[in-house]
Design an enzyme around this catalytic site. Structure first.
Site, PDB file in Angstrom:
ATOM      1  N   SER A 174      -2.515 -27.991  91.681  1.00 11.07           N
ATOM      2  CA  SER A 174      -3.001 -26.851  91.977  1.00 11.07           C
ATOM      3  C   SER A 174      -4.729 -27.065  91.461  1.00 11.07           C
ATOM      4  O   SER A 174      -5.399 -28.032  91.948  1.00 11.07           O
ATOM      5  CB  SER A 174      -2.562 -25.759  91.462  1.00 11.07           C
ATOM      6  OG  SER A 174      -3.063 -24.400  91.792  1.00 11.07           O
ATOM      7  N   ASP A 264       1.835 -21.858 101.504  1.00 12.19           N
ATOM      8  CA  ASP A 264       1.151 -22.090 100.216  1.00 12.19           C
ATOM      9  C   ASP A 264      -0.503 -21.788 100.974  1.00 12.19           C
ATOM     10  O   ASP A 264      -0.963 -22.295 101.886  1.00 12.19           O
ATOM     11  CB  ASP A 264       1.053 -23.124  99.656  1.00 12.19           C
ATOM     12  CG  ASP A 264       0.068 -23.541  98.428  1.00 12.19           C
ATOM     13  OD1 ASP A 264      -0.652 -22.572  98.410  1.00 12.19           O
ATOM     14  OD2 ASP A 264       0.012 -24.408  97.921  1.00 12.19           O
ATOM     15  N   HIS A 294       3.725 -22.971  96.905  1.00  9.14           N
ATOM     16  CA  HIS A 294       3.149 -23.294  95.675  1.00  9.14           C
ATOM     17  C   HIS A 294       3.756 -23.388  94.402  1.00  9.14           C
ATOM     18  O   HIS A 294       4.754 -22.516  94.011  1.00  9.14           O
ATOM     19  CB  HIS A 294       1.682 -22.300  95.636  1.00  9.14           C
ATOM     20  CG  HIS A 294       0.714 -22.872  94.726  1.00  9.14           C
ATOM     21  ND1 HIS A 294      -0.325 -23.989  95.232  1.00  9.14           N
ATOM     22  CD2 HIS A 294       0.502 -22.870  93.667  1.00  9.14           C
ATOM     23  CE1 HIS A 294      -1.211 -24.055  94.285  1.00  9.14           C
ATOM     24  NE2 HIS A 294      -0.828 -23.573  93.260  1.00  9.14           N
TER      25      HIS A 294
END
Length: 335
Positions: A174, A264, A294
């Site tokens: 991320s 996501d 995610h």
């Protein structure tokens, strides 16, 4: 809950969830239901509550690989870090410099302890987890500066860490994937490999997945906006390569494994980054885990598709470092 028979779990969560030609994994659907019942929100009303929420969530995911891993704290060029060394790994192993996720605002070395242990054991690498400065106390480019400083420390001091200076990789999930990509694009000395887990790569464009998966799938569009506004409120600076590595010159980027999650909001910008790498002539393996959301790397202790996806990433890292251009031969523990 996750150990219940599949028919029982299906009765609990209801009909399958499908979107954009994909079907959400049953265990992911169960996890999302539990998160909603607990009113989980990655973008809380205050930064302190968001940080406490992520830390509390990790309590339920405190599973470790069976192989022992030794840890020690390290000052990585003025940046706090933790070195993970799996039992039996010989000196001169590859090293992964890892940057945790959390939107540049939440998370830390402790919230990603299990992820770093897993990658260290299953990729047969020493792993240096970097505790870069967080926003809003330290806004952009503080995190990017720390990421570069820690990587430079790792390369120049690899032998003192027990690692091979010619086999230092970067990785992250991320926002940490964003920082790993920044290092891959901007570092004076190119990493040997890049492991990018559902990375944020472009703060300047809203792509289709931001609309398709704006809510209900763990990371929300609102949370992404909240993170970006805390990290880089100066919108004019979001086009800088240190904020949006998709816009950097990628011709010297290292060989890469990049994985996205099907459900996501960041999916499309991650895949756009992989496409740009390919266009630049960089060896890249792009993988979409179409049934996941995610954050799946942190969820590996739940087993099932979560651990399968992280195992694939660890295998790609191991292959990239041991069977890559440098031809490092056999791995250490072989477990």
């Amino acid at each position: 809950m996750f150990g219940l028979p599949r028919p029982v779990k299906r009765l609990i969560v209801g009909a399958p969830v499908r979107a954009d030609g994909q079907e959400l994994d049953l265990d992911v659907q169960l996890l999302l239901l539990m998160t909603r019942l607990e009113n989980g929100d990655l973008a809380a009303r205050t930064v302190e509550r968001a940080r406490r929420g992520l830390e509390r969530g990790q309590i339920y995911l405190d599973r470790r690989p069976s192989r022992p891993v030794r840890t020690r704290d390290v000052d990585a060029g003025g940046v706090p870090a933790r070195l993970y060394t799996p039992q039996g790994l010989p000196p001169g192993s590859p090293l992964l410099v890892y940057y945790h996720g959390g939107g540049w605002v939440v998370g830390g070395i402790d919230t990603h302890d299990t992820v770093c242990r897993y990658l260290a054991v299953h990729a047969e690498v020493r792993t240096l987890s970097v505790g870069y400065r967080l926003a809003p106390e330290h806004r952009y480019p503080a995190a990017a500066d720390d990421a570069l400083a820690a990587y430079e420390f790792a390369v120049t001091g690899a032998e003192k860490l027990g690692a091979d200076p010619e086999a230092v990789a970067v990785g992250g999930d991320s926002a940490g994937g964003n920082l790993a990509a920044v290092v891959g694009a901007l570092a004076a000395r190119r990493p040997a490999f890049a492991l990018l887990l559902y990375p944020a790569t472009d703060m300047t464009v809203r792509r289709r997945s931001r609309e398709l998966f704006a809510d209900r799938f763990y990371l929300t569009d609102r949370a992404m906006t909240w993170y970006a506004d805390h990290y880089c409120p100066d919108r004019a600076r979001r086009a800088e390569p240190a904020a949006s590595p998709l816009l950097a010159d990628l011709r010297e980027f290292p060989p890469t494994y990049l994985v996205t999650a099907g459900f996501d909001p960041l999916r499309d910008e991650g895949e756009a980054f992989a496409a740009r790498l390919a266009d630049a002539g960089v060896p890249v393996a792009a993988r979409r885990q179409a049934d996941l959301v995610h954050g799946f790397a942190n969820m590996w202790p739940l087993g099932g598709r979560f651990v399968e996806a992280l195992a694939e990433a660890a295998g790609a890292l191991r292959t990239g470092l041991y069977a890559g251009p440098r031809g490092r031969g056999t791995t250490g523990g072989g477990r």
